[in-house]
Design an enzyme around this catalytic site. Structure first.
Site, PDB file in Angstrom:
ATOM      1  N   ARG A  78       0.852  -1.183   0.000  1.00 31.86           N
ATOM      2  CA  ARG A  78       0.000   0.000   0.000  1.00 31.86           C
ATOM      3  C   ARG A  78       0.892   1.238   0.000  1.00 31.86           C
ATOM      4  O   ARG A  78       1.689   1.432   0.922  1.00 31.86           O
ATOM      5  CB  ARG A  78      -0.880   0.008   1.257  1.00 31.86           C
ATOM      6  CG  ARG A  78      -1.851   1.167   1.292  1.00 31.86           C
ATOM      7  CD  ARG A  78      -2.746   1.107   2.514  1.00 31.86           C
ATOM      8  NE  ARG A  78      -2.197   1.860   3.612  1.00 31.86           N
ATOM      9  CZ  ARG A  78      -2.599   3.083   3.986  1.00 31.86           C
ATOM     10  NH1 ARG A  78      -3.576   3.693   3.361  1.00 31.86           N
ATOM     11  NH2 ARG A  78      -2.043   3.683   5.002  1.00 31.86           N
ATOM     12  N   HIS A 123      -2.610  10.993   0.701  1.00 31.08           N
ATOM     13  CA  HIS A 123      -2.042  10.796   2.034  1.00 31.08           C
ATOM     14  C   HIS A 123      -1.368  12.109   2.440  1.00 31.08           C
ATOM     15  O   HIS A 123      -0.175  12.174   2.666  1.00 31.08           O
ATOM     16  CB  HIS A 123      -1.067   9.615   2.040  1.00 31.08           C
ATOM     17  CG  HIS A 123      -0.819   9.021   3.403  1.00 31.08           C
ATOM     18  ND1 HIS A 123      -0.968   7.673   3.659  1.00 31.08           N
ATOM     19  CD2 HIS A 123      -0.443   9.582   4.574  1.00 31.08           C
ATOM     20  CE1 HIS A 123      -0.679   7.427   4.944  1.00 31.08           C
ATOM     21  NE2 HIS A 123      -0.356   8.576   5.521  1.00 31.08           N
ATOM     22  N   GLU A 168      -7.015   8.441   6.217  1.00 33.84           N
ATOM     23  CA  GLU A 168      -7.313   9.099   7.491  1.00 33.84           C
ATOM     24  C   GLU A 168      -7.909  10.492   7.327  1.00 33.84           C
ATOM     25  O   GLU A 168      -7.267  11.503   7.682  1.00 33.84           O
ATOM     26  CB  GLU A 168      -6.061   9.172   8.374  1.00 33.84           C
ATOM     27  CG  GLU A 168      -5.559   7.813   8.798  1.00 33.84           C
ATOM     28  CD  GLU A 168      -4.576   7.867   9.969  1.00 33.84           C
ATOM     29  OE1 GLU A 168      -4.212   8.972  10.397  1.00 33.84           O
ATOM     30  OE2 GLU A 168      -4.192   6.798  10.467  1.00 33.84           O
ATOM     31  N   ASN A 306      -7.256   1.608  10.143  1.00 38.07           N
ATOM     32  CA  ASN A 306      -5.945   1.882  10.730  1.00 38.07           C
ATOM     33  C   ASN A 306      -6.055   1.732  12.239  1.00 38.07           C
ATOM     34  O   ASN A 306      -6.871   2.393  12.877  1.00 38.07           O
ATOM     35  CB  ASN A 306      -5.483   3.311  10.404  1.00 38.07           C
ATOM     36  CG  ASN A 306      -5.115   3.480   8.929  1.00 38.07           C
ATOM     37  OD1 ASN A 306      -5.186   2.524   8.150  1.00 38.07           O
ATOM     38  ND2 ASN A 306      -4.709   4.679   8.551  1.00 38.07           N
ATOM     39  N   TYR A 308      -3.622   1.449  15.840  1.00 36.49           N
ATOM     40  CA  TYR A 308      -2.348   1.428  16.551  1.00 36.49           C
ATOM     41  C   TYR A 308      -2.499   1.228  18.057  1.00 36.49           C
ATOM     42  O   TYR A 308      -1.702   0.565  18.685  1.00 36.49           O
ATOM     43  CB  TYR A 308      -1.586   2.749  16.337  1.00 36.49           C
ATOM     44  CG  TYR A 308      -1.066   2.910  14.942  1.00 36.49           C
ATOM     45  CD1 TYR A 308       0.187   2.419  14.586  1.00 36.49           C
ATOM     46  CD2 TYR A 308      -1.831   3.544  13.971  1.00 36.49           C
ATOM     47  CE1 TYR A 308       0.671   2.563  13.291  1.00 36.49           C
ATOM     48  CE2 TYR A 308      -1.351   3.697  12.673  1.00 36.49           C
ATOM     49  CZ  TYR A 308      -0.106   3.195  12.345  1.00 36.49           C
ATOM     50  OH  TYR A 308       0.362   3.328  11.070  1.00 36.49           O
ATOM     51  N   GLU A 373      -3.371  -0.130   8.356  1.00 37.73           N
ATOM     52  CA  GLU A 373      -2.156   0.232   9.099  1.00 37.73           C
ATOM     53  C   GLU A 373      -2.204  -0.395  10.475  1.00 37.73           C
ATOM     54  O   GLU A 373      -3.267  -0.457  11.104  1.00 37.73           O
ATOM     55  CB  GLU A 373      -2.017   1.758   9.273  1.00 37.73           C
ATOM     56  CG  GLU A 373      -1.593   2.480   8.033  1.00 37.73           C
ATOM     57  CD  GLU A 373      -1.447   3.982   8.248  1.00 37.73           C
ATOM     58  OE1 GLU A 373      -1.127   4.414   9.378  1.00 37.73           O
ATOM     59  OE2 GLU A 373      -1.660   4.725   7.278  1.00 37.73           O
TER      60      GLU A 373
HETATM   61  C1  GCO Z   1      -1.381   7.532   8.859  1.00 34.84           C
HETATM   62  C2  GCO Z   1      -0.212   7.690   9.471  1.00 34.84           C
HETATM   63  C3  GCO Z   1       1.086   7.298   8.964  1.00 34.84           C
HETATM   64  C4  GCO Z   1       1.950   7.347  10.174  1.00 34.84           C
HETATM   65  C5  GCO Z   1       1.659   6.176  11.069  1.00 34.84           C
HETATM   66  C6  GCO Z   1       2.481   6.147  12.313  1.00 34.84           C
HETATM   67  O1  GCO Z   1      -1.804   7.057   7.871  1.00 34.84           O
HETATM   68  O2  GCO Z   1      -1.939   7.916   9.791  1.00 34.84           O
HETATM   69  O3  GCO Z   1      -0.119   8.894  10.093  1.00 34.84           O
HETATM   70  O4  GCO Z   1       1.324   8.197   7.933  1.00 34.84           O
HETATM   71  O5  GCO Z   1       3.273   7.413   9.879  1.00 34.84           O
HETATM   72  O6  GCO Z   1       0.327   6.196  11.462  1.00 34.84           O
HETATM   73  O7  GCO Z   1       2.195   7.295  13.052  1.00 34.84           O
END
Ligand code: GCO
Length: 464
Positions: A78, A123, A168, A306, A308, A373
């Site tokens: 991606r 992005h 995002e 996404n 984290y 992500e």
């Molecule tokens: C996104 C992200 C990435 C970052 C990753 C780590 O798609 O949000 O911001 O570009 O690098 O999430 O922070």
């Protein structure tokens, strides 16, 4: 079947974004983006005045990226297209052929190596020429985005089957509302909602355009959604309700319109109420016309997720930073038992991935989900912690699939290579492959986690 393995056909891949890896910020006719512009004007916006001018230089060394992707065994990659690289001033009246060729070469190299491209159109690197008249605050950008998307579909559509319009959208809107992104405007509670509104319009129109002109390519379109995964700070009904608002004000802000046609009712209610209390005639959260609702409703073929980390939330207004929770009235914190990482916004909460997958299913039905992500930051040394992160998150993903019946068909981890981590520059590293930023060709070498993935994916290929 044993649930130590993923279902047959599950896709493993890795992610990057143009500004974070490409470099070549002005190479061969590329136009200036809002990130180039911001960091050239205000270098101190990023630690040590770092920027993405050269970065991993994937513009010149993309073949090395494909080589490590292949070596590890990733099946998808991606990446994002930098709008100003192909359209330097943002409009189709001026096409940069070198930019078009760059992405064609990358796509061809991926396909020649058996790796399927997943392509994001945005992005975060808007052509600065468009920011000069407001950027995403200006509805004219909607049509320019659709023109850009049209050209990308026409050029790459026979080779690319997985498309993401906006990565995002919440973070993009944040760039207009006090968040940590270009153009770094501080219009909290207005600029964020207005830019978000235009992002949604752009997405809807782009989806309809694809349906009308390019459906013979058979591609599938989504956004990569982000947001907060929330646990209640207590069992009180107020905190339970705050957990729902936490979801609706982040994921729901964009997912609800594209799946159900309009903003989440609770978001509409809270922002309208606050706007009225401020003495405004009209809500700070804009309204869609009936026609726009028709256009936006039902415009994702799959759900890019996404994930984290997670948060604990409780209901209430805080006087620490009233702006941040003025509309949603939620207060976020971390559970102190959650392990820390190499960056302050990320605590390790693997079970949150399962939780958010089930929330997406509960809110939006059986839509196929790709985790677009997921990754672990460090300062380059403790890569074994990254392995632990992926091992536990992938286990939770299997639980979501087998125990909760979530329709998850793949994951693209963040990231294949260490890269420019926005305001943290190169100090926070997410790669499973190390990049030597002192070497002119940015030598890439697998980390322990890269080798771990190589083994993990090879094992998975044994599944019948
Ligand atoms: C996104 C992200 C990435 C970052 C990753 C780590 O798609 O949000 O911001 O570009 O690098 O999430 O922070």
């Amino acid at each position: 079947a044993s649930h130590t393995m993923f279902p047959k056909g599950f896709m493993f891949g890795a992610s990057t974004a143009a500004y974070q890896v490409e470099g070549g910020w002005n190479a061969d006719g590329k136009g200036v983006s809002i990130w180039d512009d911001l960091l050239h004007k205000y270098p101190e916006y990023v630690v040590y005045n770092m920027n993405g001018d050269v970065s991993d230089d994937s513009y010149h060394f993309y073949k090395d990226d494909v080589r490590v992707l292949k070596e590890i065994g990733f099946q998808t990659y991606r990446f994002s297209i930098a709008w100003p690289r192909v359209l330097p001033d943002g409009t189709t009246s001026n096409i940069n052929q070198a930019g078009i060729d760059y992405y064609m070469n990358l796509i061809d190299e991926l396909i020649a190596n058996g790796i399927e491209p997943v392509v994001a159109l945005y992005h975060w690197d808007l052509p600065v020429t468009l920011q000069k008249f407001g950027g995403w605050l200006n509805p004219k950008v909607v049509d320019l985005f659709v023109d850009y998307a049209d050209l990308m579909f026409k050029t790459y559509g026979d080779k690319v089957k997985w498309w993401i319009t906006i990565n995002e959208p919440e973070s993009v809107a944040g760039g207009y509302g006090g968040g940590d992104a270009a153009p770094a405007l501080n219009l909290f509670g207005t600029g964020d909602y207005l830019s978000g509104h235009n992002l949604l319009r752009a997405h809807g129109k782009t989806y309809r355009l694809y349906q009308k002109k390019y459906s013979h390519f058979g591609g599938k379109i989504s956004m990569a959604f982000c947001g907060a995964t929330c646990y209640p700070a207590s069992d009180s009904p107020e905190d339970i309700a705050a957990v729902d608002r936490c979801f609706q004000f982040s994921f729901g802000w964009f997912a609800h319109p594209v799946i159900k046609g309009d903003y989440p009712p609770v978001m509409r209610e809270y922002v309208d109420e606050n706007s009225m209390a401020e003495g405004r005639d009209v809500s700070r959260l804009p309204y869609f016309t009936e026609e726009e609702i028709q256009e936006i409703n039902g415009t994702v073929d799959w759900f890019g997720l996404n994930y984290y980390t997670s948060q604990m939330v409780k209901a209430g207004l805080t006087d620490m930073d009233p702006s941040l929770n003025r509309d949603s009235r939620i207060i976020k914190s971390f559970n102190s038992s959650w392990p820390t990482s190499g960056t302050n916004w990320l605590r390790v909460v693997p079970q949150g991935l399962r939780l958010i997958a089930t929330k997406v299913k509960e809110a939006y039905g059986d839509i196929p989900i790709m985790v677009t992500e997921n990754g672990y930051p460090d300062h380059g040394e403790h890569d074994d912690l990254r392995i632990g992160y992926f091992e536990t998150h992938l286990a939770e993903l299997r639980r979501a699939i087998y125990e909760d019946g979530c329709n998850i068909f793949g994951i693209c981890i963040w990231s294949i290579i260490d890269n420019f981590e926005w305001r943290n520059g190169y100090t926070v590293k997410f790669g499973v492959v190390n990049v030597d930023f002192n070497s002119p060709n940015r030598t890439r070498t697998l980390k322990n986690s890269g080798y771990w993935f190589q083994h993990y994916i090879a094992m998975h290929k044994l599944v019948e």
